[in-house]
Design a protein around this motif. Structure first.
Motif, PDB file in Angstrom:
ATOM      1  N   SER A  91      -7.215  12.199   3.762  1.00 20.14           N
ATOM      2  CA  SER A  91      -6.833  11.190   4.552  1.00 20.14           C
ATOM      3  C   SER A  91      -5.613  11.132   5.402  1.00 20.14           C
ATOM      4  O   SER A  91      -5.635  10.719   6.448  1.00 20.14           O
ATOM      5  CB  SER A  91      -7.117   9.695   3.760  1.00 20.14           C
ATOM      6  OG  SER A  91      -5.884   9.715   2.568  1.00 20.14           O
ATOM      7  N   ILE A  92      -4.616  11.818   4.687  1.00 13.86           N
ATOM      8  CA  ILE A  92      -3.306  11.836   5.451  1.00 13.86           C
ATOM      9  C   ILE A  92      -3.459  12.998   6.422  1.00 13.86           C
ATOM     10  O   ILE A  92      -3.154  12.411   7.729  1.00 13.86           O
ATOM     11  CB  ILE A  92      -2.367  12.489   4.241  1.00 13.86           C
ATOM     12  CG1 ILE A  92      -1.970  11.418   3.340  1.00 13.86           C
ATOM     13  CG2 ILE A  92      -1.178  12.891   5.246  1.00 13.86           C
ATOM     14  CD1 ILE A  92      -1.299  12.018   2.356  1.00 13.86           C
TER      15      ILE A  92
ATOM     16  N   SER B   8      -4.444   5.725   5.641  1.00 11.88           N
ATOM     17  CA  SER B   8      -4.550   6.792   4.508  1.00 11.88           C
ATOM     18  C   SER B   8      -4.875   6.011   3.348  1.00 11.88           C
ATOM     19  O   SER B   8      -4.278   4.869   2.948  1.00 11.88           O
ATOM     20  CB  SER B   8      -3.367   7.799   4.327  1.00 11.88           C
ATOM     21  OG  SER B   8      -3.130   8.463   5.499  1.00 11.88           O
ATOM     22  N   SER B   9      -5.842   6.692   2.550  1.00 10.65           N
ATOM     23  CA  SER B   9      -6.145   5.795   1.099  1.00 10.65           C
ATOM     24  C   SER B   9      -4.725   6.442   0.267  1.00 10.65           C
ATOM     25  O   SER B   9      -4.289   7.401   0.396  1.00 10.65           O
ATOM     26  CB  SER B   9      -7.296   6.443   0.497  1.00 10.65           C
ATOM     27  OG  SER B   9      -7.248   7.794   0.348  1.00 10.65           O
ATOM     28  N   ARG B  10      -4.339   5.696  -0.568  1.00 10.08           N
ATOM     29  CA  ARG B  10      -3.298   5.962  -1.422  1.00 10.08           C
ATOM     30  C   ARG B  10      -3.388   6.454  -2.872  1.00 10.08           C
ATOM     31  O   ARG B  10      -2.624   6.744  -3.501  1.00 10.08           O
ATOM     32  CB  ARG B  10      -2.514   4.295  -1.498  1.00 10.08           C
ATOM     33  CG  ARG B  10      -1.774   4.231  -0.334  1.00 10.08           C
ATOM     34  CD  ARG B  10      -1.289   2.835  -0.275  1.00 10.08           C
ATOM     35  NE  ARG B  10      -1.578   2.178   1.018  1.00 10.08           N
ATOM     36  CZ  ARG B  10      -1.033   1.025   1.441  1.00 10.08           C
ATOM     37  NH1 ARG B  10      -0.645   0.177   0.519  1.00 10.08           N
ATOM     38  NH2 ARG B  10      -1.701   0.482   2.759  1.00 10.08           N
TER      39      ARG B  10
ATOM     40  N   THR C   3      -8.863  11.026  -4.887  1.00  4.06           N
ATOM     41  CA  THR C   3      -8.928  12.710  -4.992  1.00  4.06           C
ATOM     42  C   THR C   3      -8.766  12.956  -3.400  1.00  4.06           C
ATOM     43  O   THR C   3      -8.762  14.056  -3.210  1.00  4.06           O
ATOM     44  CB  THR C   3     -10.258  13.012  -5.534  1.00  4.06           C
ATOM     45  OG1 THR C   3     -11.198  12.306  -4.844  1.00  4.06           O
ATOM     46  CG2 THR C   3     -10.133  12.993  -7.087  1.00  4.06           C
ATOM     47  N   LYS C   4      -8.811  11.990  -2.393  1.00  2.00           N
ATOM     48  CA  LYS C   4      -8.748  12.386  -1.052  1.00  2.00           C
ATOM     49  C   LYS C   4      -7.682  11.801  -0.325  1.00  2.00           C
ATOM     50  O   LYS C   4      -7.723  11.855   0.756  1.00  2.00           O
ATOM     51  CB  LYS C   4     -10.094  11.721  -0.517  1.00  2.00           C
ATOM     52  CG  LYS C   4     -11.480  12.091  -1.120  1.00  2.00           C
ATOM     53  CD  LYS C   4     -11.848  13.330  -0.378  1.00  2.00           C
ATOM     54  CE  LYS C   4     -13.235  13.891  -0.887  1.00  2.00           C
ATOM     55  NZ  LYS C   4     -13.632  15.128  -0.616  1.00  2.00           N
ATOM     56  N   ILE C   5      -6.620  12.039  -1.012  1.00  2.00           N
ATOM     57  CA  ILE C   5      -5.413  11.599  -0.526  1.00  2.00           C
ATOM     58  C   ILE C   5      -5.069  12.563   0.796  1.00  2.00           C
ATOM     59  O   ILE C   5      -4.870  12.203   1.655  1.00  2.00           O
ATOM     60  CB  ILE C   5      -4.143  11.616  -1.449  1.00  2.00           C
ATOM     61  CG1 ILE C   5      -4.501  10.984  -2.828  1.00  2.00           C
ATOM     62  CG2 ILE C   5      -2.844  11.335  -0.840  1.00  2.00           C
ATOM     63  CD1 ILE C   5      -3.521  10.776  -3.902  1.00  2.00           C
ATOM     64  N   GLY C   6      -5.083  13.902   0.250  1.00  2.00           N
ATOM     65  CA  GLY C   6      -4.610  14.899   1.226  1.00  2.00           C
ATOM     66  C   GLY C   6      -5.420  14.986   2.499  1.00  2.00           C
ATOM     67  O   GLY C   6      -4.970  14.666   3.772  1.00  2.00           O
TER      68      GLY C   6
ATOM     69  N   HIS D 260       0.531   5.238   7.021  1.00  3.28           N
ATOM     70  CA  HIS D 260       0.459   4.245   5.613  1.00  3.28           C
ATOM     71  C   HIS D 260      -0.749   3.481   5.749  1.00  3.28           C
ATOM     72  O   HIS D 260      -1.614   3.199   5.087  1.00  3.28           O
ATOM     73  CB  HIS D 260       1.648   3.402   5.689  1.00  3.28           C
ATOM     74  CG  HIS D 260       1.881   2.808   4.410  1.00  3.28           C
ATOM     75  ND1 HIS D 260       2.423   3.320   3.259  1.00  3.28           N
ATOM     76  CD2 HIS D 260       1.724   1.386   3.964  1.00  3.28           C
ATOM     77  CE1 HIS D 260       2.502   2.651   2.369  1.00  3.28           C
ATOM     78  NE2 HIS D 260       2.106   1.387   2.671  1.00  3.28           N
TER      79      HIS D 260
END
Lengths: 199, 518
Positions: B133-134, B123-125, B128-131, B120
């Motif tokens: 960063s997770i 990672s950016s919430r 387009t780069k959610i995946g 949490h």
């Protein structure tokens, strides 16, 4: 899809269940080739983890590149794990025979390459599904916590079942085939639930 | 790499290290029962799942996650510091295993609360780069989870005791918690939490040096004192001092044997080894699988005509023990002995041209974890390829009829004597007069192994020479409630279906019949 977690919970639980069956059963098969000393255990654990790590990196990136095809990616991962699972007892045995006279590093490398496909797929599923859920609810902690919870609970039941039930009734190969069947059923479920073609 | 990435990595490292230490404690407490791995792993995973669920809840609230995470990690550290004490109680008796499961769950849960928190925070919430960063933060966790077993299993356990390793994990958790508190929004709250945490850690110090291994160690019925305790990455060995006679070696918390070769007291039941000298005319090359106390190796060296003895032992800790006992230490310097620290099956496969007149395997109980690789039909057939013409394989069945059946399937001639099975491609016969002569020539060092009175009618040498070996076929023709079966690498029969663990009566219907249940 208002609450993707409801649909994903059961297949992701089953996926975790199958993953731990593989971990325990493959470890037993690899012991025959590598031995049962601490070096072998370390090689096996590291191989698993390295594959999961590569999968983790790849899963998130794939999910960003193909944001509308997340569930197809999950389907593909589960399907490939299942297919590999069916072939794995023979493949592990074959690689073991092929490399028996090689130095330990070569044996470790060969087994790493062999297990790279399924472990990468296993590692990729979590970030793929988390990214999918975050796009719905906007909360990373909530999404990863929920999915990790259900997947790990499945893994726990898998670990318990292997040691306390499955090995009492079935031999190693059958137990692995059972895990492969679970992966293939999960992929079929995803295919049916989300009607992939329309996604 | 930002702080949440390192947090994710460190939590993975500490969590997997702790899991390895729980497995080690559980395996030691229950003598390597194969189910313990599943029990600990399943409990630990439930803990991880619960922790992730609780962490998820924290992430859904508007709270300072650095403060919360720091508090949780301090608590995790205190729990780790108390783990030696807790485990010395909950792993002691089977009836307490449900409590042990709760302890393992709690120990995993407090760390894995940080798993969603790290993601949490790191990672950016949106966007387009959610995946990506997770997965970056997740990757950090896996890197830590990879190095945890490597560093702890390979380095720490070879240089520190199990208890010290647990304490190190506890200190690591507390330090990580402190680093989180430093980044909390409210200094006042962070300092309060840190002070309370460290005061608690100091207050519980009297319980932290529990001597968990000594408390869980098998001391047999009369609570014998421990003389030596050797811990390394391969396992835990200890020796016991009996009221009289030779010391006892315990490997992985199960009986291994006595240190000594005296045939008058004969606590090692060495007649099972001397039978081989009685029946084999010229055992020049001998392989010993599993050295343990060294007594059997010393006996084999004294067989008439013994020229070379290869010993394959998986745990170098036995050498440390043997060196301390003058009764058996001479074998280490004997030029005819070559000791290989290796997995026996792997060593045999990698040395296909090594042939022997005798292969003696007096390893461990048939129900222990991973014993399959030393009692399966595949292994026995491998042993057969290492026999010289007329050679004999001798294996301790430790009472397993399945091992008898497996040996019978692997060798045309298989015989039982005491707890041993002897397999060969030729008939094994005893000729009393010749056997007496050979036994008389057996030595321990430069001394005769048997005293003159041992050759009297009631004496041990006389008894060995006049014993007729019982064919396994005859023995197995007797009907038993559960028929023995051939052990394979795939069915792991003696570990699970016919293993030590028998389901309690209400659950018996779930399981296939086990000979031990009768």
């Amino acid at each position: 899809m208002n609450n993707p977690f409801r649909v994903l919970a059961v297949p992701f639980f089953a996926s975790g269940f199958a993953a731990l069956i593989y971990q325990v059963a493959w470890q037993r098969l690899l012991f025959v080739a590598l031995g049962v000393d601490i070096e072998s255990v370390t090689i096996i654990v590291s191989t698993f983890m390295l594959g999961l790590g590569i999968g983790a990196l790849a899963g998130g990136r794939l999910s960003d590149k193909l944001p509308d095809r997340t569930l197809e990616l999950f389907f593909t991962a589960e399907f490939l794990i299942g297919i590999f699972g069916l072939a794995s007892p023979h493949l592990i045995g074959y690689v073991g025979t092929l490399t028996i006279d090689e130095p330990r590093i070569i044996i470790a490398g060969a087994n790493f390459l062999l297990l790279l496909l399924p472990t990468t797929m296993m590692g990729a599923t979590l970030p793929i599904l988390v990214a999918y859920m975050v796009r719905s609810n906007g909360n990373v902690g909530l999404s990863i916590g929920g999915l990790y919870f259900i997947n790990t609970l499945g893994a726990s039941l898998g670990a318990l079942s292997v040691g306390f039930l499955l090995f009492y009734y079935f031999d190693l190969y059958i137990v692995i085939y059972l895990a492969a069947t679970i992966n293939l059923l999960v992929s079929a479920f995803i295919l049916a639930s989300f009607k992939l073609r329309s996604l | 790499m930002n702080f949440p990435w390192w947090l994710s990595l460190s939590v993975g490292f500490l969590s997997l290290s702790q899991e390895i230490l729980w497995v080690r404690l559980g395996a030691f407490a229950y003598g390597g029962l194969p189910h313990i791995f599943s029990f600990v792993l399943a409990s630990y995973l439930v803990g991880i799942a619960l922790g992730a669920h609780i962490g998820k809840w924290f992430c859904s609230k508007k709270m300072d996650l650095y403060l919360t995470g720091g508090l949780v990690l301090l608590l995790a550290g205190i729990f780790d510091l108390l783990t030696p004490w807790i485990s010395s109680i909950v792993l002691k008796r089977p009836v307490l295993l449900p409590v042990a499961a709760l302890a393992i769950i709690a120990s995993a849960a407090v760390k894995s609360i940080l798993f969603p928190i790290a993601h949490h925070l790191g990672s950016s919430r949106t966007g387009t780069k959610i995946g990506t960063s997770i997965s970056n933060v997740y990757f950090g966790n896996i890197v830590g989870s990879t190095f945890g077993p490597l560093v702890t299993g390979f380095y720490l356990l070879d240089n520190f005791t199990t208890e010290q390793c647990i304490i190190l994990v506890g200190i690591g958790s507390m330090l990580l918690g402190t680093l989180m508190l430093i980044q909390a929004k409210s200094w006042k709250q962070a300092i309060t939490v840190a002070v309370v945490g460290y005061v608690l850690a100091v207050t519980t110090m009297p319980w932290q040096r529990a001597g968990v291994i000594e408390k869980l160690a098998d001391r047999q019925n009369d609570n014998k004192p421990i003389r030596y305790l050797v811990e390394n990455k391969h396992g835990i060995l200890h020796t016991l001092v009996p009221a009289s006679g030779e010391d006892i070696i315990i490997g992985g918390n199960v009986y291994d044997g006595h240190v000594g070769t005296d045939m008058s007291s004969n606590p090692n039941h060495l007649e099972r080894a001397y039978m081989l000298a009685a029946v084999h005319p010229s055992p020049r090359r001998i392989l010993i699988v599993g050295m343990s106390t060294g007594a059997w190796t010393l006996v084999a060296l004294g067989f008439p005509g013994a020229e070379h003895v290869d010993v394959v032992e998986i745990n170098p800790g036995y050498l440390n023990i043997i060196k301390r006992y003058e009764e058996v230490s001479p074998l280490i310097d004997d030029s005819r002995v070559q000791i290989h620290i290796d997995d026996a099956r792997r060593w045999l496969k990698r040395n296909p041209t090594s042939k022997y007149d005798l292969i003696i395997q007096n390893t461990t109980f048939h129900w222990r974890s991973n014993i399959t690789s030393l009692v399966s039909i595949e292994y026995f057939k491998e042993l057969g390829t290492h026999l010289n013409p007329g050679g004999i394989v001798a294996v301790n069945t430790t009472g397993s009829r399945d091992i008898l059946k497996t040996a019978q399937a692997a060798f045309p001639y298989a015989y039982k004597f005491a707890s041993f099975v002897y397999g060969s491609f030729v008939e094994i016969k005893t000729e009393p007069a010749e056997a007496m002569r050979r036994l008389n020539d057996c030595k321990i060092g430069s001394t005769r192994a048997f005293l003159p009175q041992h050759f009297d009618e009631e004496g041990v040498a006389y008894q060995i020479a006049h014993t007729t070996l019982e064919p396994v076929e005859t023995l197995l023709s007797v009907t038993a409630p559960v028929s023995p079966a051939i052990i394979t690498d795939r069915n792991m029969l003696t570990e699970f279906r016919h293993g030590k663990l028998v389901a309690p009566q209400p659950l018996r219907w779930v399981y296939p019949p086990n000979p031990r249940a009768y």
